[in-house]
Every structure is written in structure tokens, then in C-alpha cells.
Design a protein around this motif. Structure first.
Motif, PDB file in Angstrom:
ATOM      1  N   ALA A 139       0.844  -1.192   0.000  1.00 27.45           N
ATOM      2  CA  ALA A 139       0.000   0.000   0.000  1.00 27.45           C
ATOM      3  C   ALA A 139       0.888   1.253   0.000  1.00 27.45           C
ATOM      4  CB  ALA A 139      -0.920  -0.008   1.221  1.00 27.45           C
ATOM      5  N   PRO A 140       0.339   2.394  -0.383  1.00 28.75           N
ATOM      6  CA  PRO A 140       1.130   3.635  -0.358  1.00 28.75           C
ATOM      7  C   PRO A 140       1.699   3.905   1.033  1.00 28.75           C
ATOM      8  CG  PRO A 140      -0.886   3.980  -1.597  1.00 28.75           C
ATOM      9  CD  PRO A 140      -0.994   2.612  -0.984  1.00 28.75           C
ATOM     10  N   GLY A 141       2.990   4.176   1.106  1.00 31.68           N
ATOM     11  CA  GLY A 141       3.663   4.445   2.364  1.00 31.68           C
ATOM     12  C   GLY A 141       4.296   3.242   3.004  1.00 31.68           C
ATOM     13  N   GLU A 142       3.917   2.026   2.589  1.00 32.90           N
ATOM     14  CA  GLU A 142       4.469   0.826   3.215  1.00 32.90           C
ATOM     15  C   GLU A 142       5.882   0.519   2.741  1.00 32.90           C
ATOM     16  OE1 GLU A 142       0.368  -1.672   4.168  1.00 32.90           O
ATOM     17  OE2 GLU A 142       1.714  -2.363   2.583  1.00 32.90           O
ATOM     18  N   ALA A 143       6.282   1.058   1.571  1.00 27.94           N
ATOM     19  CA  ALA A 143       7.638   0.796   1.084  1.00 27.94           C
ATOM     20  C   ALA A 143       8.686   1.364   2.028  1.00 27.94           C
ATOM     21  CB  ALA A 143       7.817   1.393  -0.314  1.00 27.94           C
ATOM     22  N   ALA A 144       8.346   2.413   2.776  1.00 25.75           N
ATOM     23  CA  ALA A 144       9.296   2.988   3.726  1.00 25.75           C
ATOM     24  C   ALA A 144       9.270   2.278   5.069  1.00 25.75           C
ATOM     25  CB  ALA A 144       8.989   4.478   3.935  1.00 25.75           C
ATOM     26  N   LEU A 145       8.244   1.438   5.322  1.00 20.27           N
ATOM     27  CA  LEU A 145       8.116   0.748   6.608  1.00 20.27           C
ATOM     28  C   LEU A 145       8.525  -0.710   6.550  1.00 20.27           C
ATOM     29  CD1 LEU A 145       4.574   2.117   7.601  1.00 20.27           C
ATOM     30  CD2 LEU A 145       6.791   3.015   8.320  1.00 20.27           C
ATOM     31  N   VAL A 146       8.654  -1.256   5.360  1.00 29.61           N
ATOM     32  CA  VAL A 146       8.816  -2.694   5.219  1.00 29.61           C
ATOM     33  C   VAL A 146      10.136  -3.185   5.800  1.00 29.61           C
ATOM     34  CG1 VAL A 146       9.915  -2.611   2.946  1.00 29.61           C
ATOM     35  CG2 VAL A 146       8.494  -4.573   3.541  1.00 29.61           C
ATOM     36  N   PHE A 147      11.131  -2.286   5.960  1.00 20.47           N
ATOM     37  CA  PHE A 147      12.422  -2.703   6.504  1.00 20.47           C
ATOM     38  C   PHE A 147      12.527  -2.480   8.008  1.00 20.47           C
ATOM     39  CE2 PHE A 147      13.254  -1.481   2.054  1.00 20.47           C
ATOM     40  CZ  PHE A 147      13.732  -2.685   1.575  1.00 20.47           C
ATOM     41  N   ASN A 148      11.438  -2.040   8.652  1.00 23.05           N
ATOM     42  CA  ASN A 148      11.453  -1.877  10.106  1.00 23.05           C
ATOM     43  C   ASN A 148      11.428  -3.247  10.796  1.00 23.05           C
ATOM     44  OD1 ASN A 148      11.395   0.831   9.646  1.00 23.05           O
ATOM     45  ND2 ASN A 148       9.254   1.126  10.241  1.00 23.05           N
ATOM     46  N   ARG A 149      11.975  -3.289  11.981  1.00 18.87           N
ATOM     47  CA  ARG A 149      12.038  -4.555  12.723  1.00 18.87           C
ATOM     48  C   ARG A 149      10.640  -4.999  13.158  1.00 18.87           C
ATOM     49  NH1 ARG A 149      17.336  -3.170  16.565  1.00 18.87           N
ATOM     50  NH2 ARG A 149      18.707  -2.608  14.817  1.00 18.87           N
ATOM     51  N   PHE A 150      10.341  -6.244  12.886  1.00 18.94           N
ATOM     52  CA  PHE A 150       9.088  -6.908  13.269  1.00 18.94           C
ATOM     53  C   PHE A 150       7.860  -6.285  12.606  1.00 18.94           C
ATOM     54  CE2 PHE A 150      11.896  -7.482  16.994  1.00 18.94           C
ATOM     55  CZ  PHE A 150      12.016  -8.854  16.972  1.00 18.94           C
ATOM     56  N   TRP A 151       8.049  -5.514  11.549  1.00 18.71           N
ATOM     57  CA  TRP A 151       6.901  -4.901  10.878  1.00 18.71           C
ATOM     58  C   TRP A 151       6.335  -5.881   9.861  1.00 18.71           C
ATOM     59  CZ3 TRP A 151       5.308  -3.638   5.961  1.00 18.71           C
ATOM     60  CH2 TRP A 151       4.209  -2.759   5.859  1.00 18.71           C
ATOM     61  N   ARG A 152       4.998  -5.933   9.802  1.00 19.75           N
ATOM     62  CA  ARG A 152       4.321  -6.806   8.837  1.00 19.75           C
ATOM     63  C   ARG A 152       3.202  -6.025   8.168  1.00 19.75           C
ATOM     64  NH1 ARG A 152       2.656 -12.408  11.504  1.00 19.75           N
ATOM     65  NH2 ARG A 152       2.343 -12.918   9.314  1.00 19.75           N
ATOM     66  N   ALA A 153       3.115  -6.166   6.834  1.00 22.53           N
ATOM     67  CA  ALA A 153       2.067  -5.462   6.098  1.00 22.53           C
ATOM     68  C   ALA A 153       0.691  -5.962   6.493  1.00 22.53           C
ATOM     69  CB  ALA A 153       2.288  -5.626   4.596  1.00 22.53           C
ATOM     70  N   ASP A 154       0.555  -7.267   6.717  1.00 21.53           N
ATOM     71  CA  ASP A 154      -0.728  -7.877   7.073  1.00 21.53           C
ATOM     72  C   ASP A 154      -0.482  -8.811   8.247  1.00 21.53           C
ATOM     73  OD1 ASP A 154      -3.204  -8.912   7.302  1.00 21.53           O
ATOM     74  OD2 ASP A 154      -3.269  -9.893   5.328  1.00 21.53           O
ATOM     75  N   PRO A 155      -0.714  -8.361   9.489  1.00 22.44           N
ATOM     76  CA  PRO A 155      -0.437  -9.207  10.644  1.00 22.44           C
ATOM     77  C   PRO A 155      -1.204 -10.516  10.637  1.00 22.44           C
ATOM     78  CG  PRO A 155      -0.816  -6.929  11.301  1.00 22.44           C
ATOM     79  CD  PRO A 155      -1.202  -7.041   9.865  1.00 22.44           C
ATOM     80  N   ALA A 156      -2.337 -10.560   9.958  1.00 19.86           N
ATOM     81  CA  ALA A 156      -3.136 -11.792   9.935  1.00 19.86           C
ATOM     82  C   ALA A 156      -2.608 -12.796   8.928  1.00 19.86           C
ATOM     83  CB  ALA A 156      -4.593 -11.454   9.608  1.00 19.86           C
ATOM     84  N   ARG A 157      -1.651 -12.417   8.111  1.00 16.52           N
ATOM     85  CA  ARG A 157      -1.155 -13.285   7.053  1.00 16.52           C
ATOM     86  C   ARG A 157      -0.103 -14.222   7.638  1.00 16.52           C
ATOM     87  NH1 ARG A 157      -1.447 -12.824   1.575  1.00 16.52           N
ATOM     88  NH2 ARG A 157       0.103 -13.957   0.348  1.00 16.52           N
ATOM     89  N   ALA A 158      -0.223 -15.496   7.383  1.00 19.08           N
ATOM     90  CA  ALA A 158       0.712 -16.498   7.913  1.00 19.08           C
ATOM     91  C   ALA A 158       2.017 -16.447   7.152  1.00 19.08           C
ATOM     92  CB  ALA A 158       0.104 -17.901   7.814  1.00 19.08           C
ATOM     93  N   ARG A 159       3.131 -16.707   7.872  1.00 14.02           N
ATOM     94  CA  ARG A 159       4.442 -16.761   7.252  1.00 14.02           C
ATOM     95  C   ARG A 159       4.714 -18.188   6.797  1.00 14.02           C
ATOM     96  NH1 ARG A 159       6.299 -13.258  11.624  1.00 14.02           N
ATOM     97  NH2 ARG A 159       6.961 -11.240  10.780  1.00 14.02           N
ATOM     98  N   THR A 160       4.777 -18.394   5.505  1.00  8.45           N
ATOM     99  CA  THR A 160       5.060 -19.733   4.983  1.00  8.45           C
ATOM    100  C   THR A 160       6.471 -20.163   5.313  1.00  8.45           C
ATOM    101  OG1 THR A 160       3.557 -19.263   3.171  1.00  8.45           O
ATOM    102  CG2 THR A 160       5.037 -21.124   2.893  1.00  8.45           C
ATOM    103  N   SER A 161       7.405 -19.195   5.281  1.00 10.47           N
ATOM    104  CA  SER A 161       8.811 -19.528   5.494  1.00 10.47           C
ATOM    105  C   SER A 161       9.183 -19.573   6.955  1.00 10.47           C
ATOM    106  CB  SER A 161       9.706 -18.492   4.793  1.00 10.47           C
ATOM    107  OG  SER A 161       9.456 -17.204   5.326  1.00 10.47           O
TER     108      SER A 161
END
Length: 531
Positions: free
Chosen positions: A449-471
Motif C-alpha cells: 500500500a502507499p507508504g508501506e515501502a518505507a516501513l517494510v524494513f522496520n524490525r518486526f513490521w508486517r504489512a498484514d499481521p493476519a497473514r501467515a508466514r510460509t517460510s
């Protein structure tokens, strides 16, 4: 002067002009003052000139009228016969010529007046010997063809006996006088030079110019002193702010007096003290946090090792357990793997925070790194029904970097793409040039989403907290990747749009320590639909 020296001087002058408020204020004040002084000086000069000219004209007309009246009085006392015309002309002109020589003006006697304008040079005129008859204006000669009233005009007086004598502006006054001998009218032209007025006007002009120049110098000096009193504290504040920004938090401004500048310095010092206190509190808090993270990570190593040994035993013997217990042993092993990865990431982050991370540089081929990462993550991608391919736009793509850290960055980017790519292939692009080398990972998932490109490298930040991590990631992978990238002096950037996927781009300099100016791979993918 050489052209390069002139260009350098001009650049330094323009730089000084842009940076110096004091110079601009002084120049603006001097310019405006020069305009005001020029306008006022011009007005005063015009008033002076008009006054001098009007006064000279009044004196010339009065003197010419007086001379004419005296001439008429003398003629009235003479007998008038036709044989005495020349005698009367001489008796009329000689006294006036004598007085003119003494008083400094010139006289021309011409006539008689006819219906046509008189040519003074061919009319047998009597005149001052040093005067050029062209000095008599033709307009005055033409005036007496219509009227015998006195008249005056401006003229330029020329002289024939003195070649070094300049032309002089003057006033020409003409009167008609009747000669008793023949009853005809003759014209008397009085030419008064305005040399004294010109000298006075020149003196006034020089005085105004000198006074104006001195006034501008005085204004410039006063403006410089006044602006210096204001600009000097501002420059001190700038230097103090620069030293504060450089980390010298103890720097303060000098406070002198109780005026507005002193109050500004006091407020600035209070602000600096407040910032210093808050920065030190944050540094202490950050130090405590880093120490806590490092200590907890190290302290958890020992019990984790013990739990890992027990978990391995249970996991190896899971076939002997009932289904529920066997599943619990498998979940225990999975969570232990994740927990161990989290501890490893926390230890790595603490090393970055402590500034203890170091590079082991080597010449590597980013294409080989991309293929190794794709081989490692192939199993995870196949579980999601995805394909991960490498597209090398140039071969080889070499860079001086730490192989382990670069491989970890690319692995985190590919794993992140697998986690968020709902469908479609994942492409790893590799390209380079003479100055930089780059790897980009393109997915066609949910995007950013707009603005998330600057947040994606923050520690423990997730775009969708409800989304499961496959890896099974820890949430620190991209943060560690960013630190690894900064350690190389490179760029790690993200682009994404909802519904059009995302692209992460790693750019490294070809040689360690070289500054980056561009990337061989565009951040926005070529296949993005135009909006």
C-alpha cells in the motif's frame, strides 16, 4: 586574465552573494539609496538650473530694456536729417558697444527693418568685434517682420577672434528702435553669455555628485555595521547548530545583554540543553535495550541447547508415540527451529547495534549467488506451487562484497516474495555495469500500500499481521538485510502497488567504498500497467 580565472572568480562571487545575507542587504540598501539620491539630486539640479536661467533671463531683459531706453533718449536729443543717418547710427551704437565690452555682453545693430527677415551679416551691421554674427538667432530677425515689440530667446554665442574660446549658451534680447534721421526702425540685439551660470551649475553638480557619493558610502557603512550586529549572532547560531549536528552536544551560544538577540541565544541554549538531555536519555535507553537483547539472546542459548537435545530425542522417537504425541514432537521441533533462528537474528541485530559487524570482502558473481538462493528456496516455492527463475541481463555481474551477507540478503528477499506472492512466477533479475551491480526480486502478490515501502524494513513490521508466514520468518529478515546493505555502502529499496505485486532491489558498488549514483535495474518493473 585567463577565462578559467574569470569563471572561478564569478562563481566565488555568486556563491558569496547567495550565502551572505549581509552583502545582499547592504547592496539592496545602497541601490535603493542611490536611486533616491539620484532622483533627489536630479530634482535639485533641475530646480537650480531653472532658477539660474530665469534669473539670468530677467537680468538680461532688464539690462537690454535699460540700454534701449537710454538709446532712445539720446536719439531724441539729436537733429534728424537724411544726411545724418550714418552719424546717428554711430552715435546710437558706439556708447552701447563700449558699455557692452565693459559689462561682458555683445551687441549687434542691424537694419532697417523690412517686410523680409534681415540677414544680419549682410545688413551693414555694427557689432562687437569678437562676435560671430551667426550667434544672432534667425527667429529674432523674423520676429520683427510681424511685430516691433521686444523679444528674447536662447542662443549659442560663438566668437571669431579666439579659437580656443568655447561656444557658450546665452540669452539674446532684441528691441526695435526708430532712427530720427530717416524714420526707419533698426534692431538692437543684446547677447548675454551664461558662462557664469554654467560654471555655477557645474559646481552645484560636482557638489551634489560628491555629496551623493559620500552619502552612499556612509549608508553602506552604516548598513554594514547594523546588519553585522544582527547577522553575527545568527552566524554564531549557525556554527553552533552545525557543531551540535556533528555530535558536539555541549556547544552553546554566548549570551550578551538582554535584547532580542540575547533572548534568542538563551532560548537556543535551552533548546540545545533539552535536546542533549533527551538524546542522552535515548542513547542510554538504546544502550540498555541493545544490552538486554544481547544478554537475553546469549542467556537463552544454554537452555535452548538443552531443550534442543530433548526435542531431538523426542523427534527421533516420534514413530513410537501415538499420533497426538508424535504430532506434538514434530511441532516442538519446528518451533525450536524457529526459536533458534530468532535468537540468531537477535544476536546479529545486536552486533549491528554495537557496531561490531565487519565485512569479509571477495570478488563474487551475483548471478551465482542468485542461482544458489533459488536452489535453496526451491522446495519452499514448490510447496506454494510457485516457480522462481533467474534472469541475468548481463554476464558476469561482479562486485566486491561479503558472499555470506549478500546471499543472506537475497535469500530474505526471495523468502519474503514467496510469503507474499499469491500466484504467478517470481523472477530474480541480475544486472550490472561498470559502476554498480544489482539484484531485483519481482513477485506478483498482494503488493504494498502507499507508504508501506518505507516501513517494510522496520524490525518486526508486517504489512498484514493476519497473514501467515510460509517460510517461518522472524520478522527481522528485511531489517538485517538493510543493515547488511548499509555495511556494503549499497541501496536496498522496495516498490509495490496493491494488486500489482512488489519488487525489492539490492544495489551494490562494483568496488567497496565507491559511492553509488544509479542502479542498473529500475525500481519500478517494466511490466507494471500504466495507471
Amino acid at each position: 586574465m585567463p577565462r578559467r580565472s574569470v569563471s572561478s572568480t564569478v562563481r566565488r562571487g555568486l556563491t558569496f552573494w547567495r550565502r551572505s545575507v549581509q552583502a545582499r542587504v547592504v547592496a539592496s540598501t545602497v541601490l535603493l539609496s542611490a536611486i533616491v539620491v539620484g532622483v533627489v539630486g536630479w530634482f535639485l539640479l533641475q530646480q537650480t538650473r531653472d532658477g539660474l536661467v530665469d534669473a539670468r533671463v530677467d537680468r538680461a531683459v532688464a539690462e537690454a530694456t535699460d540700454e534701449t531706453n537710454q538709446a532712445r533718449t539720446r536719439l531724441a536729443a539729436l537733429p534728424g536729417t537724411d544726411d545724418d543717418v550714418s552719424t546717428q547710427l554711430r552715435q546710437l551704437a558706439d556708447p552701447i558697444l563700449q558699455r557692452a565690452e565693459v559689462r561682458g555682453f555683445s551687441v549687434v545693430l542691424a537694419g532697417p527693418v523690412t517686410e523680409e527677415p534681415i540677414d544680419v551679416a549682410s545688413a551693414g551691421a555694427r557689432y562687437s568685434t569678437d562676435l560671430d554674427l551667426d550667434s544672432v538667432p534667425a527667429s529674432l530677425s523674423a520676429h520683427f517682420t510681424e511685430s516691433l515689440d521686444p523679444a528674447w530667446t536662447f542662443t549659442t554665442m560663438r566668437y571669431v577672434d579666439d579659437a580656443d574660446r568655447p561656444e557658450i549658451a546665452g540669452v539674446a534680447v532684441a528691441s526695435a528702435i526708430q532712427l530720427p534721421a530717416d524714420g526707419k526702425y533698426y534692431t538692437l540685439y543684446y547677447l548675454f553669455p551664461m558662462q557664469q551660470e554654467e560654471d555655477t551649475l557645474a559646481l552645484v553638480s560636482r557638489a551634489l555628485l560628491t555629496a551623493g557619493g559620500l552619502l552612499l558610502v556612509l549608508v553602506a557603512g552604516l548598513t554594514w555595521l547594523v546588519t553585522r550586529q544582527v547577522v553575527t549572532p545568527i552566524r554564531m547560531a549557525r556554527r553552533t547548530a552545525e557543531r551540535l549536528a556533528a555530535g558536539h552536544l555541549e556547544e552553546r551560544m554566548w549570551v550578551r545583554g538582554h535584547d532580542d538577540i540575547a533572548r534568542l541565544a538563551t532560548s537556543f541554549n535551552q533548546m540545545a540543553s533539552s535536546l542533549q538531555r533527551q538524546i542522552r536519555q535515548l542513547e542510554e535507553l538504546s544502550r540498555v535495550q541493545r544490552r538486554f537483547t544481547s544478554d537475553v539472546s546469549h542467556e537463552l542459548r544454554t537452555p535452548l541447547t538443552t531443550v534442543r537435545m530433548a526435542g531431538d530425542v523426542l523427534h527421533d522417537a516420534r514413530n513410537e508415540f501415538d499420533p497426538v504425541t508424535a504430532r506434538a514432537a514434530e511441532l516442538l521441533q519446528t518451533e525450536l527451529d524457529r526459536f533458534e533462528g530468532l535468537l540468531s537474528d537477535l544476536l546479529e541485530i545486536s552486533r549491528f547495534d554495537a557496531g561490531a559487524a565487519a565485512l569479509e570482502l571477495d570478488d563474487i558473481n551475483l548471478i551465482d549467488v542468485a542461482h544458489r538462493v533459488v536452489d535453496i528456496t526451491r522446495g519452499l516455492a514448490e510447496q506454494r506451487g510457485m516457480t522462481v527463475t533467474v534472469q541475468a541481463l548481463r554476464e558476469p555481474v561482479l562486485a566486491e562484497a561479503d558472499t555470506r551477507r549478500v546471499e543472506r540478503i537475497v535469500r530474505n528477499l526471495v523468502s519474503n516474495a514467496i510469503d507474499h506472492a499469491d500466484s504467478g512466477p517470481i523472477v530474480v533479475l541480475v544486472n550490472g555495469d561498470d559502476h554498480a551491480a544489482a539484484i531485483a526480486v519481482r513477485d506478483h502478490g498482494v503488493g504494498l500500500a502507499p507508504g508501506e515501502a518505507a516501513l517494510v524494513f522496520n524490525r518486526f513490521w508486517r504489512a498484514d499481521p493476519a497473514r501467515a508466514r510460509t517460510s517461518g520468518g522472524t520478522g527481522l529478515g528485511l531489517a538485517i538485510s538493510l543493515e547488511d546493505t548499509h555495511l556494503h555502502g549499497g541501496w536496498l529499496q522496495a516498490w509495490g502497488q496493491p494488486g500489482q505485486g512488489a519488487q525489492f532491489r539490492l544495489t551494490l558498488p562494483r568496488r567497496a567504498g565507491q559511492p553509488l549514483r544509479h542502479s542498473p535495474i529500475p525500481l519500478v518493473p517494466d511490466d507494471v500497467e500504466a495507471l
